[in-house]
Design a protein around this motif. Structure first.
Motif, PDB file in Angstrom:
ATOM      1  N   VAL A  42       0.787  -1.176  -0.042  1.00  0.00           N
ATOM      2  CA  VAL A  42       0.056   0.021  -0.161  1.00  0.00           C
ATOM      3  C   VAL A  42       0.831   1.306   0.168  1.00  0.00           C
ATOM      4  N   ILE A  43       2.010   1.218   0.792  1.00  0.00           N
ATOM      5  CA  ILE A  43       2.789   2.364   0.886  1.00  0.00           C
ATOM      6  C   ILE A  43       3.239   2.633  -0.466  1.00  0.00           C
ATOM      7  N   VAL A  44       3.986   1.633  -1.306  1.00  0.00           N
ATOM      8  CA  VAL A  44       4.466   1.917  -2.457  1.00  0.00           C
ATOM      9  C   VAL A  44       3.477   2.138  -3.512  1.00  0.00           C
ATOM     10  N   ALA A  45       2.351   1.962  -3.516  1.00  0.00           N
ATOM     11  CA  ALA A  45       1.150   2.125  -4.463  1.00  0.00           C
ATOM     12  C   ALA A  45       1.011   3.699  -4.151  1.00  0.00           C
ATOM     13  N   VAL A  46       0.953   3.886  -2.897  1.00  0.00           N
ATOM     14  CA  VAL A  46       0.497   5.482  -2.513  1.00  0.00           C
ATOM     15  C   VAL A  46       1.730   6.265  -2.921  1.00  0.00           C
ATOM     16  N   THR A  47       2.779   5.950  -2.935  1.00  0.00           N
ATOM     17  CA  THR A  47       3.993   6.664  -3.311  1.00  0.00           C
ATOM     18  C   THR A  47       4.011   7.078  -4.636  1.00  0.00           C
ATOM     19  N   LEU A  48       3.667   5.705  -5.520  1.00  0.00           N
ATOM     20  CA  LEU A  48       3.604   6.102  -6.980  1.00  0.00           C
ATOM     21  C   LEU A  48       2.401   6.863  -7.278  1.00  0.00           C
ATOM     22  N   LEU A  49       1.499   6.817  -6.802  1.00  0.00           N
ATOM     23  CA  LEU A  49       0.137   7.451  -7.331  1.00  0.00           C
ATOM     24  C   LEU A  49       0.266   8.850  -6.914  1.00  0.00           C
ATOM     25  N   ALA A  50       0.506   9.075  -5.539  1.00  0.00           N
ATOM     26  CA  ALA A  50       0.490  10.631  -5.049  1.00  0.00           C
ATOM     27  C   ALA A  50       1.783  11.323  -5.667  1.00  0.00           C
ATOM     28  N   GLY A  51       2.798  10.644  -5.389  1.00  0.00           N
ATOM     29  CA  GLY A  51       4.003  11.398  -6.086  1.00  0.00           C
ATOM     30  C   GLY A  51       3.928  11.610  -7.609  1.00  0.00           C
ATOM     31  N   ALA A  52       3.522  10.741  -8.360  1.00  0.00           N
ATOM     32  CA  ALA A  52       3.262  11.045  -9.793  1.00  0.00           C
ATOM     33  C   ALA A  52       2.199  12.145 -10.195  1.00  0.00           C
ATOM     34  N   ALA A  53       1.000  12.219  -9.203  1.00  0.00           N
ATOM     35  CA  ALA A  53       0.019  13.189  -9.559  1.00  0.00           C
ATOM     36  C   ALA A  53       0.474  14.550  -8.976  1.00  0.00           C
ATOM     37  N   THR A  54       1.250  14.431  -8.020  1.00  0.00           N
ATOM     38  CA  THR A  54       1.637  15.833  -7.249  1.00  0.00           C
ATOM     39  C   THR A  54       2.780  16.356  -8.269  1.00  0.00           C
ATOM     40  N   GLY A  55       3.864  15.463  -8.523  1.00  0.00           N
ATOM     41  CA  GLY A  55       4.588  16.070  -9.596  1.00  0.00           C
ATOM     42  C   GLY A  55       4.004  16.543 -11.024  1.00  0.00           C
ATOM     43  N   ALA A  56       2.961  16.125 -11.460  1.00  0.00           N
ATOM     44  CA  ALA A  56       2.609  16.525 -12.830  1.00  0.00           C
ATOM     45  C   ALA A  56       1.555  17.773 -12.430  1.00  0.00           C
ATOM     46  N   ALA A  57       0.787  17.553 -11.486  1.00  0.00           N
ATOM     47  CA  ALA A  57      -0.315  18.702 -11.298  1.00  0.00           C
ATOM     48  C   ALA A  57      -0.313  19.402 -10.128  1.00  0.00           C
ATOM     49  N   GLY A  58       0.759  19.240  -9.198  1.00  0.00           N
ATOM     50  CA  GLY A  58       0.908  20.067  -8.003  1.00  0.00           C
ATOM     51  C   GLY A  58      -0.101  19.313  -6.842  1.00  0.00           C
ATOM     52  N   PRO A  59      -0.096  19.915  -5.688  1.00  0.00           N
ATOM     53  CA  PRO A  59      -0.772  19.427  -4.631  1.00  0.00           C
ATOM     54  C   PRO A  59      -2.296  19.334  -4.442  1.00  0.00           C
ATOM     55  N   ILE A  60      -3.014  18.732  -5.168  1.00  0.00           N
ATOM     56  CA  ILE A  60      -4.653  18.927  -5.010  1.00  0.00           C
ATOM     57  C   ILE A  60      -5.111  18.080  -4.182  1.00  0.00           C
ATOM     58  N   GLY A  61      -5.962  18.596  -3.278  1.00  0.00           N
ATOM     59  CA  GLY A  61      -6.598  18.142  -2.195  1.00  0.00           C
ATOM     60  C   GLY A  61      -7.891  17.769  -2.187  1.00  0.00           C
ATOM     61  N   PHE A  62      -8.475  17.034  -1.305  1.00  0.00           N
ATOM     62  CA  PHE A  62      -9.938  16.707  -1.407  1.00  0.00           C
ATOM     63  C   PHE A  62     -10.319  15.354  -2.167  1.00  0.00           C
ATOM     64  N   VAL A  63      -9.518  15.371  -3.357  1.00  0.00           N
ATOM     65  CA  VAL A  63     -10.266  14.331  -4.317  1.00  0.00           C
ATOM     66  C   VAL A  63     -10.143  12.810  -3.485  1.00  0.00           C
ATOM     67  N   GLY A  64      -8.945  12.594  -2.901  1.00  0.00           N
ATOM     68  CA  GLY A  64      -8.773  11.582  -2.073  1.00  0.00           C
ATOM     69  C   GLY A  64      -9.841  11.109  -0.905  1.00  0.00           C
ATOM     70  N   LEU A  65     -10.210  12.343  -0.474  1.00  0.00           N
ATOM     71  CA  LEU A  65     -11.087  12.101   0.741  1.00  0.00           C
ATOM     72  C   LEU A  65     -12.521  11.852   0.201  1.00  0.00           C
ATOM     73  N   MET A  66     -12.986  12.754  -0.770  1.00  0.00           N
ATOM     74  CA  MET A  66     -14.470  12.849  -1.194  1.00  0.00           C
ATOM     75  C   MET A  66     -14.937  11.420  -1.882  1.00  0.00           C
ATOM     76  N   VAL A  67     -13.887  11.056  -2.778  1.00  0.00           N
ATOM     77  CA  VAL A  67     -14.527  10.025  -3.816  1.00  0.00           C
ATOM     78  C   VAL A  67     -14.588   8.737  -3.212  1.00  0.00           C
ATOM     79  N   PRO A  68     -13.952   8.185  -2.422  1.00  0.00           N
ATOM     80  CA  PRO A  68     -13.792   6.944  -1.676  1.00  0.00           C
ATOM     81  C   PRO A  68     -15.089   6.904  -0.708  1.00  0.00           C
ATOM     82  N   HIS A  69     -15.426   8.083  -0.241  1.00  0.00           N
ATOM     83  CA  HIS A  69     -16.697   8.291   0.705  1.00  0.00           C
ATOM     84  C   HIS A  69     -18.103   7.697  -0.173  1.00  0.00           C
ATOM     85  N   VAL A  70     -17.921   8.575  -1.326  1.00  0.00           N
ATOM     86  CA  VAL A  70     -18.923   8.400  -2.223  1.00  0.00           C
ATOM     87  C   VAL A  70     -19.318   6.915  -2.647  1.00  0.00           C
ATOM     88  N   ALA A  71     -18.006   6.346  -2.976  1.00  0.00           N
ATOM     89  CA  ALA A  71     -18.091   4.792  -3.288  1.00  0.00           C
ATOM     90  C   ALA A  71     -18.469   4.016  -2.136  1.00  0.00           C
TER      91      ALA A  71
END
Length: 358
Positions: free
Chosen positions: A264-293
């Protein structure tokens, strides 16, 4: 008789029944599959709107023509070279941020967690800030690796500190350590930015979380890492169902908790690291969507992760489109739009946590 039953080890069937104490609105696999199909249709609609809407609106016929028979016209160039890579990056980054949030919530058993809770975003942003401010980095190829480095170092640091001593590795300790380290790194990053303002002129939009100006090169650079992270997330979903029951019960069911946490830590590092590097620190997406699901389909990670992969990009694409038109011809960064939406949603979730509790 009562004593015998109490001493008996929990069975998989009993554990599965415990997982259904908070079922979602849809309780059958057929209904869940249909809902996922509808979410895919919604995602395609949002992608189409993203290609047509902006500071300059492009008719649907021109969008189709640009995709199927590129002729070099102005509208075709806008669609093919500017909006398509931007929309696809929103799709990839949205899926990455959403799934990383789902993984962190499942790992820490904290329904209000997101990629920032373990300091992942803060670590990635801090490393990029250091690279730009002191090493003179200016391209995605250079600072993407800084983003990964910061994410993995801080994530490992949080895990080591949170796992030391009594109560090792508990959700509360991991959360507190992650929040504390993230706050410190965010403060240092802000100080560096203020000390070297000239070096961060080109990254002002990035620091607020933006998809503007992203081209094919950036998309192709981060795509392999996001793809690997999503694959790991799908592979570890079944184990996360056991971990969510508690460490003791997960071990009884035969789950390797250490291996699951590392993956899980490896997956989170790959996902959040790549997304942050490309688009910057975007918040709340990882909070809201899993709740809705979880609210819709229940707590089964084998369904939550696919739903998040589809629905999180919808949120980010819609936020990006809103940012293009609300201040037209200027743009509002997608990260600011998600923050405006996420703050009241967070308040609602705090008041009604049982709706999508873990």
């Amino acid at each position: 008789m009562t004593t015998t039953l109490a001493a008996a080890p929990p069975r998989r069937e009993d554990a599965a029944a415990g997982r259904e104490e908070r079922p979602g609105l849809v309780r059958t696999n057929t209904g869940r599959a249909l809902g996922l199909l509808l979410a895919l249709v919604l995602l395609l609609v949002c992608l189409t709107v993203s290609l047509a809407v902006g500071a300059k609106s492009v008719p649907a016929a021109d969008v189709w023509h640009a995709l199927t028979a590129y002729d070099g016209s102005e509208n075709a160039f806008i669609v093919r070279e500017l909006r398509v890579p931007r929309a696809l990056l929103a799709l990839a980054a949205g899926a990455a941020l959403g799934v990383s949030g789902a993984l962190i919530q499942a790992l820490t058993r904290n329904p209000l967690a997101d990629p920032g809770i373990l300091g992942v975003n803060a670590g990635a942003g801090f490393a990029v800030t250091i690279g730009v401010g002191f090493l003179g980095l200016s391209s995605i190829d250079a600072y993407l690796w800084m983003s990964f480095l910061g994410a993995i170092v801080v994530t490992a640091l949080v895990y080591v500190i949170g796992s030391a001593g009594q109560g090792a590795g508990t959700p509360v300790r991991l959360t507190l350590v992650g929040v504390a380290i993230g706050a410190v790194l965010a403060g240092v990053s802000s100080a560096v930015t203020l000390l070297k303002p000239d070096a961060f002129v080109k990254l002002r939009g990035w620091s607020a979380g933006s998809l503007a100006g992203r081209d094919w090169h950036i998309l192709f650079t981060v795509l392999p890492f996001i793809g690997a992270g999503l694959l790991l997330a799908l592979l570890v979903a079944r184990s996360l169902n056991a971990v969510a029951l508690g460490d003791d019960l997960a071990r009884t069911l035969g789950s390797n908790i250490v291996r699951t946490r590392i993956l899980v830590i490896v997956a989170v590092t790959l996902l959040a690291g790549a997304a942050t590097g490309a688009a910057g620190p975007i918040g709340f997406v990882g909070l809201m969507v899993p709740h809705v699901a979880r609210w819709f389909i229940g707590p089964d990670q084998r369904w939550i992760i696919p739903y998040t992969i589809v629905c999180a990009p919808v949120l980010l694409i819609v936020a990006d489109v809103i940012g293009r038109v609300v201040l037209s011809p200027q743009e509002l960064q997608a990260g600011l739009v998600t923050a405006f939406v996420g703050a009241p949603v967070l308040i609602l979730l705090v008041r009604r946590r049982k709706v999508s509790g873990l």
